[in-house]
Design an enzyme around this catalytic site. Sequence first.
Site, short mmCIF file in Angstrom:
data_model
loop_
_atom_site.label_atom_id
_atom_site.label_comp_id
_atom_site.label_asym_id
_atom_site.label_seq_id
_atom_site.Cartn_x
_atom_site.Cartn_y
_atom_site.Cartn_z
N HIS A 82 2.43 3.24 -9.08
CA HIS A 82 2.20 1.82 -9.39
C HIS A 82 3.36 1.25 -10.21
CE1 HIS A 82 -1.67 2.21 -7.60
NE2 HIS A 82 -2.23 2.89 -8.57
N LEU A 87 10.97 -20.88 -4.80
CA LEU A 87 10.12 -19.90 -4.12
C LEU A 87 8.79 -19.84 -4.87
CD1 LEU A 87 9.65 -17.34 -2.26
CD2 LEU A 87 10.73 -16.00 -4.07
N ASP A 119 0.84 -1.21 0.00
CA ASP A 119 0.00 0.00 0.00
C ASP A 119 0.88 1.26 0.00
OD1 ASP A 119 -2.41 1.32 -0.08
OD2 ASP A 119 -2.68 1.34 2.09
#
Length: 254
Positions: free
Chosen positions: A42, A136, A25
């Site tokens: 973004h 991962l 955020d």
Amino acid sequence: MTSKSSTEVVPEVSAVPRHIAIIMDGNGRWATKRFMPRVAGHVKGVEAVRGVVEACAARGVEYVTFFAFSSENWRRPADEVSTLMRLFVTALEREVSKMHANGIRLKIVGDLSRFDEKLQKLIAEAERKTEHNSRLTVTVCANYGGRWDIMQAINRMVADNPGGTDFSEAQLAPYLSLAYAPEPDLFIRTGGEERISNFLLWQLAYSELYFTDTYWPDFDQEALSLAISSYQQRERRFGRTSQQVVEQMAVAKC
Ligand code: IPE
Ligand code: IPE
Ligand code: MG
């Protein structure tokens, strides 16, 4: 295989969190502070994802899960939503091969039916290409909501068990969209807000929560280290007393 539930067995705890879940955020505020359009935040945020993925792989974290777009983010202005979708497409086009080369498995979870065909196809291809990688697992939650997840799980479970009643947690668990991963050990939210915003409502039952004011585009490897250090100082009790935890650790050391 479904991972064990923290409400049914006490999970093993290791110094490095096996699973980190992150609410990324603060992209918009990062950009606004610099007199840039929110979109610039973004774009920068995608770079931060790359850095955190690399750091997680290097530190031996097994699963990292990012909240990229919530069920409620459709409420944003149409141009911001379409830019986010475009960024998602570009990120998949650019990053998947590199991830694959680095032994990373990519999963995208959420209600994908609302995305356009091109994006749905890219998602399916990315998952297929990387499905056998095991170093991962990177999960991106897109058009995801914790309530959506629980409801879709219930609906599928009931469809598979017509007339069934009195279902258990263990019966529901395999239908949840992150059934392939252990529950998050560490939850991180950047950007200063201290809320869950309909992220992994079921799976965060016993996660350690870490909130930082750092905006997501500024969240670098050092910031991740701080979060992991904070996690390492916690005593995870899973409902037991502190004394029981200490005794169990002493036994484990023998
Ligand atoms: C997080 O940053 C990214 C998404 C929700 C897609 P925000 O866009 O929420 O940034 P702020 O919270 O407005 O600063
Ligand atoms: C949560 O951030 C969702 C994502 C990071 C994708 P929001 O910015 O949408 O959350 P609220 O609205 O501040 O709770
Ligand atoms: Mg926000």
